[in-house]
Motif scaffolding. Structure first.
Motif, PDB file in Angstrom:
ATOM      1  N   UNK A 321      29.722  41.823  27.774  1.00 13.79           N
ATOM      2  CA  UNK A 321      30.733  42.746  27.257  1.00 13.79           C
ATOM      3  C   UNK A 321      32.112  42.082  27.315  1.00 13.79           C
ATOM      4  N   UNK A 322      33.109  42.785  26.783  1.00 16.80           N
ATOM      5  CA  UNK A 322      34.469  42.256  26.748  1.00 16.80           C
ATOM      6  C   UNK A 322      35.052  42.289  28.162  1.00 16.80           C
ATOM      7  N   UNK A 323      35.063  41.129  28.824  1.00 17.06           N
ATOM      8  CA  UNK A 323      35.530  41.051  30.205  1.00 17.06           C
ATOM      9  C   UNK A 323      37.005  41.400  30.309  1.00 17.06           C
ATOM     10  N   UNK A 324      37.805  40.942  29.352  1.00 14.94           N
ATOM     11  CA  UNK A 324      39.239  41.215  29.392  1.00 14.94           C
ATOM     12  C   UNK A 324      39.498  42.724  29.344  1.00 14.94           C
ATOM     13  N   UNK A 325      38.792  43.411  28.483  1.00 13.15           N
ATOM     14  CA  UNK A 325      38.941  44.873  28.356  1.00 13.15           C
ATOM     15  C   UNK A 325      38.554  45.576  29.649  1.00 13.15           C
ATOM     16  N   UNK A 326      37.375  45.261  30.167  1.00 13.05           N
ATOM     17  CA  UNK A 326      36.880  45.917  31.379  1.00 13.05           C
ATOM     18  C   UNK A 326      37.759  45.592  32.578  1.00 13.05           C
ATOM     19  N   UNK A 327      38.119  44.318  32.744  1.00 11.15           N
ATOM     20  CA  UNK A 327      38.944  43.918  33.881  1.00 11.15           C
ATOM     21  C   UNK A 327      40.313  44.590  33.825  1.00 11.15           C
ATOM     22  N   UNK A 328      40.893  44.675  32.632  1.00  6.41           N
ATOM     23  CA  UNK A 328      42.207  45.320  32.490  1.00  6.41           C
ATOM     24  C   UNK A 328      42.143  46.778  32.889  1.00  6.41           C
ATOM     25  N   UNK A 329      41.114  47.494  32.452  1.00  6.90           N
ATOM     26  CA  UNK A 329      40.998  48.914  32.786  1.00  6.90           C
ATOM     27  C   UNK A 329      40.821  49.114  34.291  1.00  6.90           C
ATOM     28  N   UNK A 330      40.082  48.228  34.921  1.00  9.76           N
ATOM     29  CA  UNK A 330      39.884  48.373  36.367  1.00  9.76           C
ATOM     30  C   UNK A 330      41.140  47.996  37.146  1.00  9.76           C
ATOM     31  N   UNK A 331      41.894  47.032  36.649  1.00  8.21           N
ATOM     32  CA  UNK A 331      43.165  46.717  37.298  1.00  8.21           C
ATOM     33  C   UNK A 331      44.110  47.924  37.236  1.00  8.21           C
ATOM     34  N   UNK A 332      44.182  48.538  36.054  1.00  8.73           N
ATOM     35  CA  UNK A 332      45.036  49.729  35.902  1.00  8.73           C
ATOM     36  C   UNK A 332      44.521  50.860  36.787  1.00  8.73           C
ATOM     37  N   UNK A 333      43.195  51.019  36.852  1.00 11.46           N
ATOM     38  CA  UNK A 333      42.617  52.077  37.697  1.00 11.46           C
ATOM     39  C   UNK A 333      43.009  51.889  39.155  1.00 11.46           C
ATOM     40  N   UNK A 334      42.882  50.664  39.649  1.00 16.31           N
ATOM     41  CA  UNK A 334      43.205  50.401  41.049  1.00 16.31           C
ATOM     42  C   UNK A 334      44.687  50.665  41.321  1.00 16.31           C
ATOM     43  N   UNK A 335      45.552  50.233  40.404  1.00 19.92           N
ATOM     44  CA  UNK A 335      46.987  50.468  40.579  1.00 19.92           C
ATOM     45  C   UNK A 335      47.278  51.957  40.635  1.00 19.92           C
ATOM     46  N   UNK A 336      46.672  52.718  39.710  1.00 20.79           N
ATOM     47  CA  UNK A 336      46.912  54.165  39.679  1.00 20.79           C
ATOM     48  C   UNK A 336      46.399  54.843  40.952  1.00 20.79           C
ATOM     49  N   UNK A 337      45.235  54.411  41.431  1.00 16.55           N
ATOM     50  CA  UNK A 337      44.659  55.027  42.630  1.00 16.55           C
ATOM     51  C   UNK A 337      45.471  54.665  43.873  1.00 16.55           C
ATOM     52  N   UNK A 338      45.764  53.372  44.022  1.00 11.34           N
ATOM     53  CA  UNK A 338      46.450  52.914  45.235  1.00 11.34           C
ATOM     54  C   UNK A 338      47.839  53.528  45.362  1.00 11.34           C
ATOM     55  N   UNK A 339      48.555  53.632  44.230  1.00 10.98           N
ATOM     56  CA  UNK A 339      49.902  54.200  44.290  1.00 10.98           C
ATOM     57  C   UNK A 339      49.905  55.713  44.072  1.00 10.98           C
ATOM     58  N   UNK A 340      48.924  56.201  43.295  1.00  3.56           N
ATOM     59  CA  UNK A 340      48.919  57.619  42.968  1.00  3.56           C
ATOM     60  C   UNK A 340      48.373  58.518  44.059  1.00  3.56           C
ATOM     61  N   UNK A 341      47.337  58.076  44.776  1.00  2.00           N
ATOM     62  CA  UNK A 341      46.730  58.922  45.801  1.00  2.00           C
ATOM     63  C   UNK A 341      47.686  59.237  46.950  1.00  2.00           C
ATOM     64  N   UNK A 342      48.398  58.238  47.520  1.00  2.16           N
ATOM     65  CA  UNK A 342      49.360  58.587  48.574  1.00  2.16           C
ATOM     66  C   UNK A 342      50.454  59.525  48.080  1.00  2.16           C
ATOM     67  N   UNK A 343      50.899  59.328  46.820  1.00  2.00           N
ATOM     68  CA  UNK A 343      51.923  60.205  46.259  1.00  2.00           C
ATOM     69  C   UNK A 343      51.388  61.627  46.111  1.00  2.00           C
ATOM     70  N   UNK A 344      50.158  61.746  45.591  1.00  4.37           N
ATOM     71  CA  UNK A 344      49.549  63.069  45.450  1.00  4.37           C
ATOM     72  C   UNK A 344      49.350  63.732  46.807  1.00  4.37           C
ATOM     73  N   UNK A 345      49.005  62.926  47.800  1.00  2.00           N
ATOM     74  CA  UNK A 345      48.805  63.449  49.154  1.00  2.00           C
ATOM     75  C   UNK A 345      50.090  64.063  49.699  1.00  2.00           C
ATOM     76  N   UNK A 346      51.218  63.381  49.415  1.00  2.00           N
ATOM     77  CA  UNK A 346      52.508  63.903  49.879  1.00  2.00           C
ATOM     78  C   UNK A 346      52.934  65.124  49.078  1.00  2.00           C
TER      79      UNK A 346
END
Length: 358
Positions: A321-346
């Protein structure tokens, strides 16, 4: 990297895990399992750990092998990538909605079906950021073992399930043949120097910029830039990538060392249930991509699957499959989770700390 001074009692356990990992990788390769060099050791070491075998993952090697994988994933990016960016916009817009839905469903399951405390349910529900969620959940008063087990099971089950589905239903098999092999002599000294620089500078720069998963993001980003610009066209030597995958798979499997299925059986069943729900949400949103963006269901599933960034990107590579596409989406997912979850928690208000005995 110098070998750390580990207790002498750990080395036989590390050696046993290495033997199981290598043999499991060869077996997985022989039967044609997708991503055999990672899935084989992961399943083999995981089964051994749950059976009570004295195994211990070579965790100290992770900072060495992760940059290799990052550089390899970056090699999946190509000079004509700009033409594909517009096609990815629909996925990127849908990704935050997916994360909200996935987290909400998983939280509801852990909280109201499993009876977890709000803290345990909240940080167990995050579809990513394993190390960060364990640290934040523990700091908030959650049960570290319970949160860690939830995330370890999520990654383990998602990777195994996606690989099994692709293998059985889509007849995906491990890539074979000499055309897939890159030897040390296939790289010019200039290529080798550039790839090594991507790994070393990427790790240092990623840490200084405080990127999530800096050991993967930094090298991956520099490698992607180098390959998109045409400075280099070769990936890292295949033997290094295989060794890195065996190491990662063994570490993933050995995470279950010390887990007693009898005493933690309920938590394991809840982790299984929550992961099945997450996969259901994943398939639903991946199916939406078809009519919205024309993205094939299989590729959408790989892009949204809440497994590990490294593992799902490698799985995309193994599936053609398109590695660039999949890797990009997972990078964005991790960024959103890592920064978004603590913010949502607060923002949601910190739930009361869980009692010590939960």
């Amino acid at each position: 990297m110098p070998v750390p001074r580990l207790p002498s009692s750990l080395w036989p356990k590390i050696l046993l895990a290495a033997i199981i990992g290598v043999l499991s990788g060869f077996f997985a390769r022989k039967v044609g399992m997708p991503l055999p060099w990672m899935l084989g050791p992961m399943i083999g070491c995981g089964a051994a750990a749950l059976a009570g075998a004295p195994v211990h993952g070579p965790v100290w090697l992770r900072p060495v092998v992760i940059p290799v994988i990052g550089v390899m994933l970056g090699s999946g990016f190509h000079p004509d990538l700009a033409d594909s960016l517009a096609e990815w916009s629909g996925t990127l817009l849908l990704l935050p909605l997916f994360l909200i839905a996935a987290t909400s469903v998983s939280y509801g399951f852990y909280r109201y079906v499993g009876g977890y405390s709000p803290v345990d349910a909240f940080f167990s529900a995050a579809p990513g950021g394993l190390n960060e969620m364990i640290a934040l959940g523990t700091e908030a008063g959650g049960n570290e073992t319970r949160i860690a087990l939830a995330h370890a099971l999520r990654v383990f089950i998602v990777i195994s399930a996606i690989a099994l589905i692709f293998s059985l239903l889509l007849h995906a098999r491990a890539a074979r043949g000499p055309a897939t092999w890159v030897g040390f002599t296939d790289l010019s000294p200039r290529d080798a120097l550039i790839l090594a620089a991507c790994a070393i500078v990427g790790v240092v720069g990623g840490k200084r910029l405080r990127l999530p998963a800096a050991q993967l993001f930094g090298p991956g980003l520099l490698s992607a830039i180098a390959h998109i610009s045409g400075v280099v066209a070769m990936p890292p030597p295949t033997i290094l990538v295989i060794a890195s995958q065996i190491t990662i798979g063994s570490i993933l499997g050995c995470r279950f060392a010390g887990v007693n299925p009898r005493t933690m059986g309920r938590d394991m069943l809840l982790g299984l249930g929550a992961t099945i729900l997450l996969l259901g949400v994943t398939v639903f949103f991946a199916a939406l991509l078809g009519p919205l963006t024309g993205t094939p269901l299989a590729q959408g599933v790989l892009a949204f699957s809440p497994g590990g960034l490294t593992e799902m990107s490698l799985l995309a590579l193994a599936m053609g499959r398109d590695v660039a596409y999949v890797a990009t989406m997972h990078m964005v997912r991790i960024v959103l989770v890592v920064f978004g979850m603590p913010l949502a928690f607060r923002l949601l208000g910190k739930p009361p700390k869980a009692p010590p005995d939960t």
